[in-house]
Design a protein around this motif. Structure first.
Motif, short mmCIF file in Angstrom:
data_model
loop_
_atom_site.label_atom_id
_atom_site.label_comp_id
_atom_site.label_asym_id
_atom_site.label_seq_id
_atom_site.Cartn_x
_atom_site.Cartn_y
_atom_site.Cartn_z
N ASN A 94 -0.03 15.17 13.62
CA ASN A 94 0.94 14.39 13.71
C ASN A 94 1.36 13.74 15.10
N ASP A 95 0.94 14.33 16.22
CA ASP A 95 1.14 13.58 17.41
C ASP A 95 0.00 12.53 17.62
N ALA A 96 -1.08 12.66 16.94
CA ALA A 96 -2.27 11.87 16.91
C ALA A 96 -1.82 10.53 16.10
N ALA A 97 -1.10 10.82 15.21
CA ALA A 97 -0.86 9.59 14.21
C ALA A 97 -0.10 8.52 14.78
N ARG A 98 0.42 8.71 15.85
CA ARG A 98 1.05 7.60 16.57
C ARG A 98 0.21 6.38 16.95
N GLY A 99 -1.05 6.74 17.23
CA GLY A 99 -1.95 5.78 17.54
C GLY A 99 -2.23 4.88 16.40
N THR B 282 5.47 6.93 5.02
CA THR B 282 4.23 6.35 3.82
C THR B 282 4.82 5.27 2.96
N LYS B 283 5.76 5.68 2.41
CA LYS B 283 6.62 4.82 1.43
C LYS B 283 6.83 3.37 1.94
N GLN B 284 7.47 3.59 3.27
CA GLN B 284 8.11 2.21 3.80
C GLN B 284 6.72 1.36 4.45
N ILE B 285 5.86 2.16 4.65
CA ILE B 285 4.46 1.18 4.91
C ILE B 285 3.96 0.65 3.73
N ARG C 138 -3.24 -0.05 7.50
CA ARG C 138 -2.35 0.66 6.62
C ARG C 138 -3.12 2.15 6.02
N ALA C 139 -4.27 1.89 5.57
CA ALA C 139 -5.05 2.99 5.11
C ALA C 139 -5.03 4.28 6.16
N LYS C 140 -5.40 3.76 7.38
CA LYS C 140 -5.46 4.65 8.42
C LYS C 140 -4.30 5.57 8.83
N ALA C 141 -3.13 4.39 8.84
CA ALA C 141 -1.86 5.16 9.26
C ALA C 141 -1.46 6.21 8.22
N VAL C 142 -1.37 5.77 6.72
CA VAL C 142 -0.90 6.65 5.72
C VAL C 142 -1.85 7.66 5.49
N GLU C 143 -3.10 7.80 5.80
CA GLU C 143 -3.98 8.89 5.96
C GLU C 143 -3.60 10.05 6.97
N GLN D 207 -2.13 13.71 6.40
CA GLN D 207 -2.91 14.95 7.03
C GLN D 207 -1.81 15.78 7.57
N THR D 208 -0.69 15.29 8.15
CA THR D 208 0.30 16.25 8.85
C THR D 208 0.88 17.09 7.56
#
Length: 700
Positions: free
Chosen positions: A457-462, A551-554, A596-601, A605-606
């Motif tokens: 979750n923390d790493a998702a910020r990147g 995810t929905k907003q993205i 988008r694909a990387k952010a959603v994934e 994962q979280t």
């Protein structure tokens, strides 16, 4: 990140399989003609890598004074799980050869040289490369000579090798794919019996997957496999036995594998291992009915007597021969894990008598029901049987059997194939840990899931920052055209929606980042006992909900940006406008899709790891084994006797009650639908190609 690493390997494997498929198409060979040469090249590429790694380690040890400054010998390489490859057998040197039309002969000579330096592979490697066209061989070798493959570690090559075996099995490459037991089944067996020492025997070893997964289990615990265990195997098919030997070598392992007629296993003990094995693992052939009863009558491996014998003096079904053999091979503390036909656990008459005697020993430990479609060539369900001879002398446990119905636990791999995810494998093992009173291992797994969720979750910020940057760039590029006011402008309202969605997602990403940082900061203070982990898990639910909403907003803002571009190009001739940089817009759109694909994934994962913790703690809230309707029940001998000694888990655990699923996994459901659609499209394309070819032949 670990997840990214494994996704990269999966893409890598799929790309290599395309190469293999091209070889099949261009060579005109059937699968069973080309799969061994390909596996041989994978092995040679891998052996070359290991040679250079070991050579570098030897030189480093010399420089550090850890070994004498002398010419290396074969033992120096063997200690480092590598072969001392002669120059002519090294992959890179083979590719440097002059184009003299003799590459096939050089490859055959290279395989012979490897066998000479490594006796366990003697006679096992493919040596028929001369039948391939040199240009085809060189093309294939160069595709296996990418920078990534030159640097690939043993684990990566092991994955590639296993992937190829699986794909060949799907294609019916050899013996209808029977040489390959799916890794998730093998891993489940390994997780339950935990083979970490002594003699490990697989009397129907196929491609050696049981040995390889045992090695992974041992090395994950920080131990050296070859110092801890000795592998013995038997395989009826000589080609498959060769695959097993190569598979072991690819993983830097050795074992004694006998090849020959299946009858050897039924009528003889090929390694003389009765009563000597610490672990037995196998996926034997199901429901064989041609074993000569007279030849096996009185065999010391049949302490419970023969199962049924028919009028022709054949054993009616060999399933219980196998089960008796597996029991007999174990020493007094040995464990066994076996794949068996689901019919066996409730078979009647003489088979029921043998089963009763097996249960009465106290050795039957765990029974697991597996749904259909786990095997590439068998759609029927199966069961995993587990014996533990040490349990026979344990008064507290000897009369108990764990019944686990895992038929509702699976993920879809393709339209026709299912497996267990790594986490599903661990969750099944965690239930067995509770059965064995190992509460600390259960809690450690829950903690691992929560740690993964917080860290990911923390790493998702990147990934979210990269997405936000890509979105901003695309909006800036299309802005000069999108903001222009026109009569009856189809973009006017849509542009405002895009601007609003961008502002919302930007604000929510900022809020998400602050919450993720707070969770990461607060996690170390959480209590690691069961109550503390329950509290920490529930506290992560709002963050999981935010991941879902974000995810929905993205997805929404990306769709809006795409619609703006499509309308601008198709309806408003944007490509002809001076304020529209078409090439830059196309590149930026592609970058945004990837971001988008990387952010959603990352967000998925979280939520995924929180769900895994939920799955365990909601079913076992006190971190103690309890009956869970439709999943698991600990039963005693009296209950089993009351069911005619049946060992079918579904008879005991019942059916899970129908109730609203608050944690219904829409993502997994959509993934399954996508897999089905993909499979249907592939089948339709294949059918269309076949029809077209048939019409061509009719026209000819």
């Amino acid at each position: 990140m670990v997840a990214d690493h494994f996704r990269d390997i999966e893409r890598f494997e799929a790309e290599l399989w395309k190469i293999a498929d091209e070889l099949r198409a261009n060579s005109g060979l059937a699968s069973n003609e080309y799969f061994m040469p390909i596996l041989g090249l994978i092995f040679l590429r891998h052996s070359t890598n290991r040679f250079y790694e070991a050579n570098a380690a030897i030189n480093a040890d010399k420089a550090a004074g850890r070994m004498p400054d002398r010419l290396p010998i074969e033992a120096d390489f063997t200690r480092r799980r590598a072969l001392m490859l002669p120059e002519a057998a090294r992959y890179d040197e083979l590719l440097k050869r002059p184009k003299d039309g003799k590459l096939g002969a050089a490859l055959t000579a290279a395989m012979e040289a490897v066998e000479e330096h490594f006796p366990p592979l003697s006679g096992q490697l493919p040596e028929d490369y001369e039948r391939f066209d040199d240009a085809l061989l060189e093309s294939m070798m160069r595709k296996f000579d990418t920078e990534a493959l030159r640097a690939a570690s043993g684990d990566v090559f092991g994955r590639i090798y296993e992937y190829f075996l699986a794909e060949f099995s799907k294609q019916g490459a050899h013996d209808n794919g029977e040489f390959f037991t799916p890794p998730s089944i093998v891993q489940t067996i390994v997780n339950v019996i935990e083979p970490d020492h002594g003699i490990i025997f697989d009397p129907a070893c196929g491609s050696g997957g049981m040995f390889v997964q045992s090695s992974h289990f041992i090395e994950d615990a920080g131990q050296d496999t070859m110092k801890r265990v000795t592998f013995y195997g038997h395989e009826k098919n000589e080609t498959t036995a060769k695959i097993a030997q190569i598979n072991l070598a690819v993983h830097g392992l050795q074992g004694t594998i006998r090849a020959g007629n299946e009858a050897i296993t039924y009528y003889k003990d090929p390694h003389e291992l009765v009563g000597k094995c610490d672990f037995v693992m196998a996926n034997p052939p199901f429901n064989v009915d041609e074993v000569d009863a007279e030849k096996v009558k009185g065999d010391k491996r049949l302490p419970f007597g023969l199962p049924g014998v028919n009028k022709t003096k054949k054993v009616s079904n060999a399933n219980y021969l196998w089960l008796s053999y597996f029991y007999s091979y174990l020493n007094d503390k040995g464990r066994a894990g076996v794949v068996m036909s689901s019919q066996a656990s409730s078979a009647g008459r003489d088979e029921a008598t043998v089963r009763q005697k097996l249960v009465e020993t106290g050795a039957v430990d765990v029974m697991i029901d597996i749904r259909g479609n786990f095997f590439y060539t068998r759609t029927v369900p199966c069961q995993l049987w587990f014996f533990d001879r040490a349990k026979e002398k344990d008064r507290a446990r000897r009369d108990q059997v764990l019944m686990l119905d895992a038929r509702t636990i699976f993920r879809k791999v393709s339209r026709s194939v299912c497996d267990f995810s790594p986490e599903q494998q661990k969750n099944i093992a965690a239930i067995v840990w509770l059965y064995r009173g190992q509460q600390e291992r259960f809690l450690s797994l829950v903690e691992t899931y929560l740690v993964n969720a917080v860290q990911l979750n923390d790493a998702a910020r990147g990934s979210l920052d990269a997405f936000e940057k890509a979105l901003g760039k695309l909006v800036d590029l299309i802005g000069p055209f999108g903001k222009v006011k026109r009569n009856d402008d189809p973009l006017a309202e849509l542009w405002d929606e895009l601007a609003s969605a961008q502002a919302t997602v930007t604000a929510d990403i900022e809020t998400f980042g602050a919450e993720a940082a707070a969770q990461a900061k607060g996690w170390p203070a959480a209590n690691r006992d069961n109550a503390g982990l329950n509290v920490a898990r529930v506290a992560l639910h709002p963050l999981g909900d935010r991941c879902r909403d974000l995810t929905k907003q993205i997805d929404l803002v990306v769709k809006l940006a795409g619609r703006v571009i499509d309308i601008a190009v198709k309806d408003l001739a944007a490509r002809d406008a001076g304020n529209w940089a078409n090439a830059d817009v196309s590149r930026a759109r592609k970058v945004l899709d990837e971001a988008r694909a990387k952010a959603v994934e990352a967000l998925r994962q979280t939520r995924y790891f929180v769900k895994q913790a939920d799955w365990l703690q909601e079913r076992f809230p006190d971190a103690k084994l309890r009956d869970v309707e439709g999943l698991v029940k600990r039963v005693d001998r009296a209950a089993i006797a009351g069911h005619n000694w049946s060992l079918t888990p579904g008879r005991y655990v019942g059916v899970a009650p129908e109730e609203p699923d608050e944690h219904f996994d829409f993502e997994e459901a959509l993934r399954a639908i996508h897999i089905d659609l993909k499979g249907l499209n592939e089948e339709a394309a294949e059918l269309a190609t076949r029809i077209a070819k048939n019409f061509e032949e009719l026209g000819a």
